[in-house]
Scaffold this motif. Structure first.
Motif, mmCIF file in Angstrom:
data_model
loop_
_atom_site.group_PDB
_atom_site.id
_atom_site.type_symbol
_atom_site.label_atom_id
_atom_site.label_comp_id
_atom_site.label_asym_id
_atom_site.label_seq_id
_atom_site.Cartn_x
_atom_site.Cartn_y
_atom_site.Cartn_z
ATOM 1 N N ASP A 151 48.738 77.733 31.671
ATOM 2 C CA ASP A 151 47.251 77.603 31.992
ATOM 3 C C ASP A 151 46.905 76.363 32.668
ATOM 4 O O ASP A 151 45.823 76.066 33.210
ATOM 5 C CB ASP A 151 46.457 78.312 31.377
ATOM 6 N N TYR A 152 47.711 75.401 31.661
ATOM 7 C CA TYR A 152 47.285 73.833 32.024
ATOM 8 C C TYR A 152 48.330 72.956 32.418
ATOM 9 O O TYR A 152 49.771 73.599 31.989
ATOM 10 C CB TYR A 152 46.670 73.307 30.735
ATOM 11 N N TYR A 175 50.840 78.984 37.602
ATOM 12 C CA TYR A 175 49.939 79.683 36.402
ATOM 13 C C TYR A 175 50.491 81.049 36.134
ATOM 14 O O TYR A 175 50.921 81.979 36.602
ATOM 15 C CB TYR A 175 48.520 80.147 37.268
ATOM 16 N N LYS A 219 47.075 63.940 29.674
ATOM 17 C CA LYS A 219 46.224 64.480 30.396
ATOM 18 C C LYS A 219 46.328 65.680 30.973
ATOM 19 O O LYS A 219 47.243 66.309 31.692
ATOM 20 C CB LYS A 219 45.865 63.437 31.432
ATOM 21 N N PRO A 220 45.653 66.672 30.278
ATOM 22 C CA PRO A 220 45.712 68.325 30.622
ATOM 23 C C PRO A 220 44.698 68.412 31.887
ATOM 24 O O PRO A 220 43.653 68.047 31.862
ATOM 25 C CB PRO A 220 45.029 69.016 29.299
ATOM 26 N N ILE A 221 45.441 69.069 32.807
ATOM 27 C CA ILE A 221 44.739 69.630 33.795
ATOM 28 C C ILE A 221 44.641 71.085 34.060
ATOM 29 O O ILE A 221 45.971 71.617 34.065
ATOM 30 C CB ILE A 221 45.299 68.964 35.009
ATOM 31 N N SER A 222 43.562 71.801 34.300
ATOM 32 C CA SER A 222 43.587 73.102 34.557
ATOM 33 C C SER A 222 44.242 73.538 35.915
ATOM 34 O O SER A 222 44.248 72.896 36.871
ATOM 35 C CB SER A 222 42.312 73.546 34.263
ATOM 36 N N ILE A 223 44.670 74.578 35.856
ATOM 37 C CA ILE A 223 45.314 75.013 37.055
ATOM 38 C C ILE A 223 44.418 76.219 37.847
ATOM 39 O O ILE A 223 43.868 77.097 37.149
ATOM 40 C CB ILE A 223 46.670 75.565 36.899
ATOM 41 N N HIS A 268 50.252 69.266 31.948
ATOM 42 C CA HIS A 268 49.931 68.042 31.039
ATOM 43 C C HIS A 268 50.471 67.051 31.459
ATOM 44 O O HIS A 268 52.034 66.892 31.781
ATOM 45 C CB HIS A 268 50.611 68.444 29.518
#
Lengths: 253, 253
Positions: A47-48, A86, A103-107, A50
């Motif tokens: 879901d993220y 996702y 750095k986590p980034i949501s999708i 990185h």
DNA sequence: CGGAACGTTGAGGCTAGTCAAGGGACGTGG
DNA sequence: CCACGTCCCTTGACTAGCCTCAACGTTCCG
């Protein structure tokens, strides 16, 4: 390296001691992780993504008998997820090898919807590049001697670090232990050590106190048959998109 | 297997003797290829995908010293291209191992445009599954004994063939030579032969005259630690999320 | 019948693994 | 400050797994 085979395939003794960085500018939302911290746990749903901003990590699997197979090293700039789609179940774990900024980034939830095409395209390109790396590693492990295998890995790391400005002709800082290298190339740490000694003795490069120091990169590349083409191919092709002279592609990893 | 390293990375002595099949119904446009025919040449730009309808093929690379590394076996239902993204340069070759029926399908030019999302998703799923297979192979080659390596490959083939109805508990037809198996698992054909003898002697399975005959699949799986999860994981999850039947494109490797 | 491709087997050697012991660097706590 | 533990590197002796070379058997096909 032998590890207790825990059900989750995770390193049981590790605890993620995440803490937030100063939330200013580019670092907002970036996590600081110590060495040996889990970023991704095998079996989780994606879901993220990185992104490594600083430090080294590795993608690995723990086998039933406790052996660890590392399938990729993640350097600054790399995305930890090999196919950031996702909801897919992740079949590997990722942990830091050094203190790192991640750095986590949501999708976006439904794959594709609301995403510009070039984003999809970059996911695809990334996935394709991962495959190339995996095939190159496969050939490396399967068909080369211990000596060439290690040399080849060093060349790959050198090349990839050069691309992001973290290596030059003299060498690069390399925080890997010999045991980690062994788990990546399918040897024992004892044998990696012997091979490293040989490289030193032959005045090819030294691997000491966290630094690989070359005495001529080209010599090393030649000896182990390293050809960086497999790393660029797609990148180059992607940037120019069409109408290009794509030269050295056929040769093997 | 050692081969002359020809510049194109191709098997020089092979000639594609393609001929069109009866162009009726489902077989329209399907090609019939003899054994040892090239389907995809390393370095080509991707503009068609090739679906195996019948027969076996393999994806491989020829290394500079002439050694061949096989990175995948392609069974009926499989797509020869590991990431069917238009225009990308292909970093492997594919050739038939048996007489085969192969269906080429042309791809829309710009990636994504004019393609429904589930088609893109299918490409991504396929690519993801390829990665899983590659990682599984990597671990297999790197961390198992010759004996377990071969057993594991046999289990993988058995499982994948079962999915498409070409294997049952008694075994399956397997046209591979011992040399081909050797090139897939990183051994010599001589040693593959010895291991096969051992399997026969231990009454686990026999590999003779084109057929693998089991005396208990579970015993073999247990001994080599084969777990078919890596083949399904995504599939199961994928079907649930989108509820579409797009069988032969993304599915089994 | 002869050749080609593949499978089979043996002898011997080398590569990498295993086991074991010790050393250096570094941090921690008395 | 030193003693100690931990982690990693280093080295040696021995072993075993797999490779190499070589010869021969089997099957299939023209």
């Amino acid at each position: 390296m032998h590890l207790q085979a825990t059900p989750a395939g995770d390193l049981g003794h590790l605890h993620a001691r995440k803490k937030h960085c100063l939330p200013n500018g580019a670092l907002a939302g970036t996590l600081f992780l110590e060495a040996n911290n889990t970023i991704i746990k095998e079996g989780a749903a994606l879901d993220y993504i990185h992104v490594m901003h600083m430090g080294w990590a590795c993608r690995y699997n723990i086998m039933k008998d406790g052996k660890r197979q590392i399938s990729a090293f993640l350097l600054p700039g790399d995305v930890c997820e090999s196919t950031p789609m996702y909801g897919t179940l992740i079949d590997y774990s990722v942990c830091t090898l050094t203190p790192s900024l991640v750095k986590p980034i949501s999708i976006e939830k439904p794959v594709g919807f609301g995403q510009p095409f070039d984003q999809l395209q970059s996911i695809l390109s990334g996935s394709l590049l991962e495959q190339r790396l995996l095939r190159a590693w496969l050939a490396n492990l399967s068909r080369r001697s211990a000596y060439n295998r290690v040399a080849w890995l060093i060349c790959e790391l050198h090349e990839r670090l050069s691309i992001v400005g973290l290596a030059d002709e003299t060498g690069f800082d390399c925080p890997l232990t010999q045991e980690v290298i062994a788990d990546a190339v399918g040897l024992t740490s004892v044998h990696v050590n012997r091979v490293m000694k040989q490289f030193r003795d032959e005045n090819l490069f030294s691997f000491r106190s966290g630094r690989v120091a070359f005495a001529g990169v080209q010599k090393v590349r030649k000896l182990c048959g390293f050809d960086p083409a497999y790393l660029h191919l797609d990148l180059a092709q992607h940037i120019k998109t069409t109408s290009t002279s794509r030269v050295q592609l056929s040769d093997c990893p």
